[in-house]
Design a protein around this motif. Structure first.
Motif, PDB file in Angstrom:
ATOM      1  N   LEU A 513       0.830  -1.208   0.000  1.00  0.00           N
ATOM      2  CA  LEU A 513       0.000   0.000   0.000  1.00  0.00           C
ATOM      3  C   LEU A 513       0.865   1.260   0.000  1.00  0.00           C
ATOM      4  O   LEU A 513       0.511   2.259  -0.644  1.00  0.00           O
ATOM      5  CB  LEU A 513      -0.931  -0.004   1.218  1.00  0.00           C
ATOM      6  N   ASP A 514       1.965   1.230   0.713  1.00  0.00           N
ATOM      7  CA  ASP A 514       2.864   2.394   0.716  1.00  0.00           C
ATOM      8  C   ASP A 514       3.411   2.673  -0.683  1.00  0.00           C
ATOM      9  O   ASP A 514       3.682   3.836  -1.026  1.00  0.00           O
ATOM     10  CB  ASP A 514       4.018   2.158   1.696  1.00  0.00           C
ATOM     11  N   SER A 713      -4.348   8.960   1.355  1.00  0.00           N
ATOM     12  CA  SER A 713      -3.685   7.660   1.281  1.00  0.00           C
ATOM     13  C   SER A 713      -3.732   6.946   2.631  1.00  0.00           C
ATOM     14  O   SER A 713      -3.855   5.719   2.683  1.00  0.00           O
ATOM     15  CB  SER A 713      -2.235   7.833   0.820  1.00  0.00           C
ATOM     16  N   ARG A 717      -5.415   3.362   3.245  1.00  0.00           N
ATOM     17  CA  ARG A 717      -4.593   2.335   3.892  1.00  0.00           C
ATOM     18  C   ARG A 717      -5.326   1.711   5.073  1.00  0.00           C
ATOM     19  O   ARG A 717      -5.370   0.481   5.220  1.00  0.00           O
ATOM     20  CB  ARG A 717      -3.282   2.972   4.338  1.00  0.00           C
TER      21      ARG A 717
END
Length: 861
Positions: A513-514, A713, A717
């Motif tokens: 995800l990062d 984000s 996440r």
């Protein structure tokens, strides 16, 4: 000596009573084994019922929508020119042909103003009778019969009506915004929310004039499918599907999840086999003289073995019957409260009813009985191998179940070889057998491990009497000790393996995800995740958003579904602005240079396994979606080159990523699903979000703000990890059940052993040991045994985790991950096991030493 036939029936009646009394005298030991079989059968059977019910409901809904078509002509990407339809109608061998425009959109209701997924079909009502009768609109009694041909009319199935009960008008989402439609009748179609309207009206409403999604074709009797298609000469971007293909797609997509969930449910049953082994091994050891007496009286070794197997059959039979009842109840409750997907998300929108299967009940009940018989096989051999005369005099004991070091090594080697085997029928069968072989081999090697550890420890404790007594008994009776802790080793190793596997996956997802969320803000229309073909961001709005003074830069994303092969799940195509090797894609291995004249692609790991899209090679299948560059049908076919592989945890069926400029040049599609934004330095994300929500759009003749979903984000996440945890909720629960059964088993085993040693404790009392010292010895034995069991369980669990992470997951779901062991959690599991065994031994010892020392050794006078 062998009993005459006329004497066998009374003897066997006596033996059955003997076995039943043994189970009654030690109910907690028997209950541990029965509970393990019960839970294993219940969990596996309930998982099967839930998945089978959901899959059957989904398949029935697919058959209801697809009707009696012999062939379905579908576009590889989006839709195709409706000019194909007259050719199909005129083609020799065609009996009926029905054009369909199929769209996924949102149904807006008062209860769900943000919208719920709706499958909308545009049909020609006059063509449906011979192909898909369930799609024929059924007007209300007061409605005009011609409403099925009028624009602005819609017909809803039962699931859609439940979302808007008694409504005469509903709204559906289009690219131009919500549009009201009059509810003119109903449909017989089952499954998720579905609506039908006239095909011409649907084309106008969704700006799909001249396009079709599919043509359902019923052939004349005796017409060969292959010959018919060869004569029809379909365009390159249209595929012919068999009626069963749609059901196959969801079956293939959910198969790995269903199989893995079933295997995890069988963990408790696997543990149950070792608990049955532990219970019966201790029972045979405790009843050595009784079996010896039976041998002296003429009962042959084979009959003594049968007696133990009958006891295991009784344990397995009781556990299996109760497990089937409990599994049915669990499945009914889960289908009522949780739906049919158990967190997997494959059957969203389906509300299945329970489909009870006698064949499945026999299968899973048989597995429970087989597990119990497998656990009783070795103790039965031990009972058969007893030397009757010496054992009756107290000079012989049950043969040690701890011999078999060579067998353990062979099983370990076999596990290593099976781990190298490819999947069978798309399922990691060999890997699952490898896991079982590894666990069984490790447990068979337990006595050798005890000998290797207890010997040096005993030498170091020569000057300490009480610890030496505890260690020496574990050393001298390592066969019995192995029997006692085999269940907890099996359960702990599986719990460790599941913990490491889930932790590895979760850690990999966080890192993924990062990488895939480089922008601080992401924007899309509400509901576009479910209706990406219909709901796209307007072009004028995109230009205004990119020009906002608070925005530094932006990146656009287009997502399309591609049907590359009949019977396979759809592949996702992602067209991304300024595709950069250094960010946004977690790449695996090196990136290759794109040859001149070719279009570079990145493919997910699933594409390599399912479609053989290897780096450095051309991917010709994608040319079906884009037959020719710039629409020139006379030019050469487009060449697609695979330049790298990326890791995609969001889509199991495969993903292809290309530059959006290349995609737009190939398709002429300039639509955008998602917009990534980078605010200027010092500008808060909330400021950008407020400006975006206030930004108007002139699309559709309206200047009202769009219904946007704006998320950072960090929010995406957090939401993704919540979905991950929900998907693995069943895994966590199964893990807790496995370790709970193991601890219950070790408690029962220690209790049985300690209570059977009252004479030994009486003798120690006569030799001068106090009650506290005897309890210390017993607790020390529990500590030594469970420490070795925890060590073995940890080592075996880590080895199984490597198989799950490096073999099972890639073969099941076509993605890889890095191994990550949460050592603090693993240490807590091991300490809990050691503490439970030690405390149980101490509590059982209290009951055993509470009796008078003289009466305890009276039989030895």
């Amino acid at each position: 000596m062998r009993l005459p036939p006329r004497h066998r029936s009374p003897v066997w009646a006596l033996l059955c009573t003997f076995s039943w009394q043994e189970l009654r005298r030690h109910p907690w030991r028997s209950l541990a084994a029965i509970m393990a079989v019960l839970l294993g059968v219940a969990l596996a059977f309930s998982v099967h019922l839930i998945n089978a019910s959901a899959l059957d409901e989904f398949s029935q809904a697919v058959r209801s929508v697809n009707g009696r078509a012999d062939l379905e002509l579908r576009a590889v990407r989006g839709g195709f020119d409706e000019a194909l339809y007259p050719r199909v109608v005129q083609q020799g061998g065609t009996a009926e042909a029905s054009p369909v425009l199929e769209l996924n959109t949102l149904l807006l209701t008062a209860q769900a103003p943000a919208g719920v997924p709706l499958r909308l079909l545009g049909v020609d009502a006059l063509r449906l009778a011979g192909v898909a009768p369930d799609l024929i609109p059924r007007p209300h009694a007061e409605a005009d019969r011609l409403d099925m041909l009028r624009p602005g009319r819609v017909f809803l199935n039962a699931a859609a009506q439940a979302l808007a009960p008694e409504a005469t008008q509903v709204q559906v989402q289009t690219e131009a915004g919500p549009v009201p439609l009059q509810v003119a009748g109903t449909l017989a179609v089952t499954g998720p929310a579905t609506a039908v309207m006239d095909i011409a009206a649907a084309q106008d409403l969704f700006d799909r004039v001249g396009q079709l999604s599919r043509i359902d074709v019923r052939l004349q009797a005796g017409v060969d499918h292959a010959s018919y298609l060869a004569a029809l000469k379909l365009p390159a971007d249209v595929l012919a599907h068999e009626p069963a293909d749609a059901g196959q797609q969801i079956d293939q997509l959910s198969r790995a999840y269903r199989v893995n969930l079933t295997v995890l449910a069988l963990v408790a049953l696997f543990t149950g086999a070792f608990l049955v082994f532990s219970v019966l091994s201790l029972s045979v050891a405790r009843r050595t003289r009784q079996f010896a007496l039976l041998g002296v009286l003429g009962l042959p070794p084979r009959e003594r073995a049968r007696l133990v197997l009958y006891e295991s059959l009784l344990l397995g039979g009781l556990g299996s019957v109760l497990g089937l009842v409990a599994g049915t109840a669990l499945a009914a409750l889960a289908l009522r409260w949780l739906g049919g997907d158990l967190g997997g998300g494959y059957f969203t929108g389906v509300a299945p009813s329970l489909r009870w299967s006698p064949a499945a009940a026999l299968l899973y009940g048989g597995l429970g009985v087989a597990a119990a018989l497998a656990g009783g096989w070795w103790p039965a051999r031990a009972a058969a191998a007893l030397p009757p005369a010496p054992s009756l005099k107290g000079l012989g004991d049950a043969p040690s179940t701890g011999q078999g070091g060579m067998a353990g090594l062979v099983l370990m080697a076999m596990a290593g070889l099976l781990a190298l085997s490819p999947p069978w029928w798309g399922i990691p069968v060999a890997a699952y057998v490898s896991v079982a072989a590894l666990l069984v081999g490790g447990i068979v090697l337990l006595p050798s491990l005890m000998a290797a550890i207890d010997g040096p420890v005993a030498n170091a404790l020569q000057r300490h009497l009480l610890p030496l007594l505890a260690v020496e008994r574990a050393r001298r009776m390592r066969g019995m000790a192995s029997s006692a802790i085999s269940g907890v080793v099996a359960s702990l190793s599986l719990a460790v393996a599941l913990t490491v596997m889930v932790s590895s996956f979760r850690t990999s997802v966080i890192e993924w995800l990062d990488r895939v969320l480089p922008a601080p803000l992401y924007v899309h229309l509400q509901g576009s995740q479910q209706a990406s073909e219909v709901l796209t961001l307007p072009q004028d709005w995109l230009k205004k958003a990119a020009a906002l003074p608070s925005v530094q830069s932006s990146s656009r994303l287009r997502v399309r579904a591609l049907q590359l092969m009949p019977g396979r799940p759809k592949v996702t195509l992602i067209a991304k602005d300024q595709l950069d090797d250094s960010k946004g894609l977690p790449l695996q291995g090196r990136v290759l240079e794109t040859p001149p004249g070719a279009i570079g692609l990145y493919v997910s790991e699933a594409m390599v396994d399912l479609y053989l899209a290897r780096p450095g090679e051309d991917f010709g299948l994608l040319a079906k979606a884009f037959p020719h560059r710039d629409g020139d049908s006379t030019g050469p076919a487009t060449r697609f080159f695979v330049k790298g592989i990326w890791r995609d945890y969001a889509r199991q069926s495969g993903t292809v990523v290309m530059d959006r400029a290349d995609y737009e040049a190939l398709s002429g599609d300039a639509q955008v699903n998602d917009l990534a934004l980078w605010p200027k330095a010092g500008v808060a994300e909330s400021v950008v979000e407020s400006e975006l929500r206030a930004l108007p759009s002139s699309q559709g003749g309206s200047s009202a703000p769009l219904a946007l979903e704006v998320a950072s984000s960090a929010e995406i996440r957090e939401r993704s990890l919540k979905i991950f945890d929900r998907s693995f909720a069943v895994t966590y629960w199964l893990q807790a059940v496995a370790i709970g059964i193991g601890l219950f088993g070790v408690a029962a085993s220690f209790s049985a052993q300690v209570l059977a040693r009252r004479k030994e404790f009486g003798l120690l009392t006569h030799l001068g040991l106090t009650r506290r010292q005897i309890l210390a010895v017993v607790a020390g034995e529990g500590l030594v045994w469970t420490c070795i069991g925890a060590m073995a369980g940890l080592l075996l669990g880590l080895a199984v985790a490597v198989l799950l992470v490096k073999v099972v997951n890639p073969q099941s779901f076509h993605w890889s991950m890095e191994l990550h062991a949460p050592w603090a959690r693993l240490l807590a599991l091991c300490l809990a096991t050691v503490a439970a065994g030690t405390v149980t031994a101490w509590l059982s010892g209290r009951a055993a030493v509470s009796r008078d020392a003289v009466s305890a050794v009276r039989e030895d006078w």
